[in-house]
Design a protein around this motif. Structure first.
Motif, PDB file in Angstrom:
ATOM      1  N   GLU A  27       0.851  -1.194   0.000  1.00  0.00           N
ATOM      2  CA  GLU A  27       0.000   0.000   0.000  1.00  0.00           C
ATOM      3  C   GLU A  27       0.886   1.243   0.000  1.00  0.00           C
ATOM      4  N   PRO A  28       0.798   2.104  -1.025  1.00  0.00           N
ATOM      5  CA  PRO A  28       1.679   3.270  -1.095  1.00  0.00           C
ATOM      6  C   PRO A  28       1.189   4.478  -0.287  1.00  0.00           C
ATOM      7  N   ARG A  29      -0.010   4.414   0.305  1.00  0.00           N
ATOM      8  CA  ARG A  29      -0.585   5.578   0.986  1.00  0.00           C
ATOM      9  C   ARG A  29      -0.493   5.453   2.495  1.00  0.00           C
ATOM     10  N   GLN A  30      -0.557   6.600   3.175  1.00  0.00           N
ATOM     11  CA  GLN A  30      -0.638   6.614   4.631  1.00  0.00           C
ATOM     12  C   GLN A  30      -2.018   6.116   5.029  1.00  0.00           C
ATOM     13  N   ALA A  31      -2.081   5.328   6.084  1.00  0.00           N
ATOM     14  CA  ALA A  31      -3.343   4.712   6.505  1.00  0.00           C
ATOM     15  C   ALA A  31      -4.448   5.743   6.721  1.00  0.00           C
ATOM     16  N   SER A  32      -4.098   6.909   7.231  1.00  0.00           N
ATOM     17  CA  SER A  32      -5.112   7.925   7.521  1.00  0.00           C
ATOM     18  C   SER A  32      -5.667   8.596   6.259  1.00  0.00           C
ATOM     19  N   LYS A  33      -5.024   8.360   5.122  1.00  0.00           N
ATOM     20  CA  LYS A  33      -5.443   9.012   3.877  1.00  0.00           C
ATOM     21  C   LYS A  33      -6.107   8.053   2.893  1.00  0.00           C
ATOM     22  N   THR A  39      -9.182   6.334   1.351  1.00  0.00           N
ATOM     23  CA  THR A  39     -10.630   6.381   1.193  1.00  0.00           C
ATOM     24  C   THR A  39     -11.104   5.129   0.462  1.00  0.00           C
ATOM     25  N   TYR A  40     -10.440   4.796  -0.632  1.00  0.00           N
ATOM     26  CA  TYR A  40     -10.791   3.626  -1.427  1.00  0.00           C
ATOM     27  C   TYR A  40      -9.725   2.560  -1.225  1.00  0.00           C
ATOM     28  N   PRO A  41     -10.121   1.330  -0.893  1.00  0.00           N
ATOM     29  CA  PRO A  41      -9.132   0.262  -0.705  1.00  0.00           C
ATOM     30  C   PRO A  41      -8.312   0.020  -1.964  1.00  0.00           C
ATOM     31  N   LEU A  42      -7.033  -0.251  -1.786  1.00  0.00           N
ATOM     32  CA  LEU A  42      -6.138  -0.506  -2.912  1.00  0.00           C
ATOM     33  C   LEU A  42      -6.662  -1.652  -3.777  1.00  0.00           C
ATOM     34  N   PHE A  43      -7.120  -2.732  -3.150  1.00  0.00           N
ATOM     35  CA  PHE A  43      -7.650  -3.857  -3.922  1.00  0.00           C
ATOM     36  C   PHE A  43      -8.768  -3.392  -4.855  1.00  0.00           C
ATOM     37  N   ASP A  44      -9.689  -2.589  -4.337  1.00  0.00           N
ATOM     38  CA  ASP A  44     -10.823  -2.136  -5.159  1.00  0.00           C
ATOM     39  C   ASP A  44     -10.350  -1.364  -6.381  1.00  0.00           C
ATOM     40  N   VAL A  45      -9.405  -0.467  -6.197  1.00  0.00           N
ATOM     41  CA  VAL A  45      -8.935   0.352  -7.314  1.00  0.00           C
ATOM     42  C   VAL A  45      -8.179  -0.503  -8.334  1.00  0.00           C
ATOM     43  N   LEU A  46      -7.343  -1.423  -7.856  1.00  0.00           N
ATOM     44  CA  LEU A  46      -6.605  -2.282  -8.776  1.00  0.00           C
ATOM     45  C   LEU A  46      -7.543  -3.245  -9.501  1.00  0.00           C
ATOM     46  N   PHE A  47      -8.493  -3.815  -8.767  1.00  0.00           N
ATOM     47  CA  PHE A  47      -9.449  -4.734  -9.383  1.00  0.00           C
ATOM     48  C   PHE A  47     -10.277  -4.005 -10.440  1.00  0.00           C
ATOM     49  N   LEU A  48     -10.773  -2.825 -10.090  1.00  0.00           N
ATOM     50  CA  LEU A  48     -11.521  -2.006 -11.041  1.00  0.00           C
ATOM     51  C   LEU A  48     -10.688  -1.740 -12.284  1.00  0.00           C
ATOM     52  N   THR A  49      -9.446  -1.335 -12.103  1.00  0.00           N
ATOM     53  CA  THR A  49      -8.575  -0.975 -13.217  1.00  0.00           C
ATOM     54  C   THR A  49      -8.327  -2.153 -14.146  1.00  0.00           C
TER      55      THR A  49
END
Length: 99
Positions: free
Chosen positions: A15-21, A23-33
Motif C-alpha cells: 500500500e503506497p498511501r498513509q493509513a489515515s489518507k 478512502t478507497y481500498p487498494l484492492f478495489d482500485v486495482l481490481f476495477l482498473t
C-alpha cells in the motif's frame, strides 16, 4: 485464474498511501482498473465509466461501499503502486522480468 487467486495477489501488493489518507481500498482500485482494461477501457476516464456502469458487479467482489473513485484518484493511486511489487504479486514465475 480464479477470482480468489487474483485477490490473493492483489492483497499482497504494498500500500503506497498513509493509513489515515485511504478512502478507497487498494484492492478495489486495482481490481476495477484491471477489469476495466480487460473489458476494453483505454484510459482513466474509461476506467471510471466502466466502474460506474458495473458497480453492482464490482460490489460482489470488493468493498466499493463509497462507490467508484474519480479518474484522477484512480490514476494517482495506480501510478504510486510499485511496478516491481505489482509484477511480483500478479505474475507468478515472472519475478525477474521487466514488462
Amino acid at each position: 485464474m480464479s477470482l480468489a487467486v487474483f485477490a490473493s495477489h492483489f492483497h499482497s501488493i504494498d500500500e503506497p498511501r498513509q493509513a489515515s489518507k485511504i478512502t478507497y481500498p487498494l484492492f478495489d482500485v486495482l481490481f476495477l482498473t484491471v477489469a476495466a482494461v480487460i473489458a476494453g477501457a483505454e484510459g482513466w476516464e474509461d476506467i471510471e465509466d466502466f466502474g460506474r456502469c458495473h458497480l453492482d458487479w464490482l460490489k460482489q467482489h470488493g468493498d466499493f461501499s463509497l462507490g467508484i473513485p474519480v479518474h484522477d484518484t484512480i490514476a494517482r493511486l495506480v501510478s504510486r503502486v510499485d511496478p516491481a511489487s505489482f509484477n511480483r504479486h500478479s505474475l507468478p514465475g515472472c519475478n525477474k522480468q521487466k514488462y
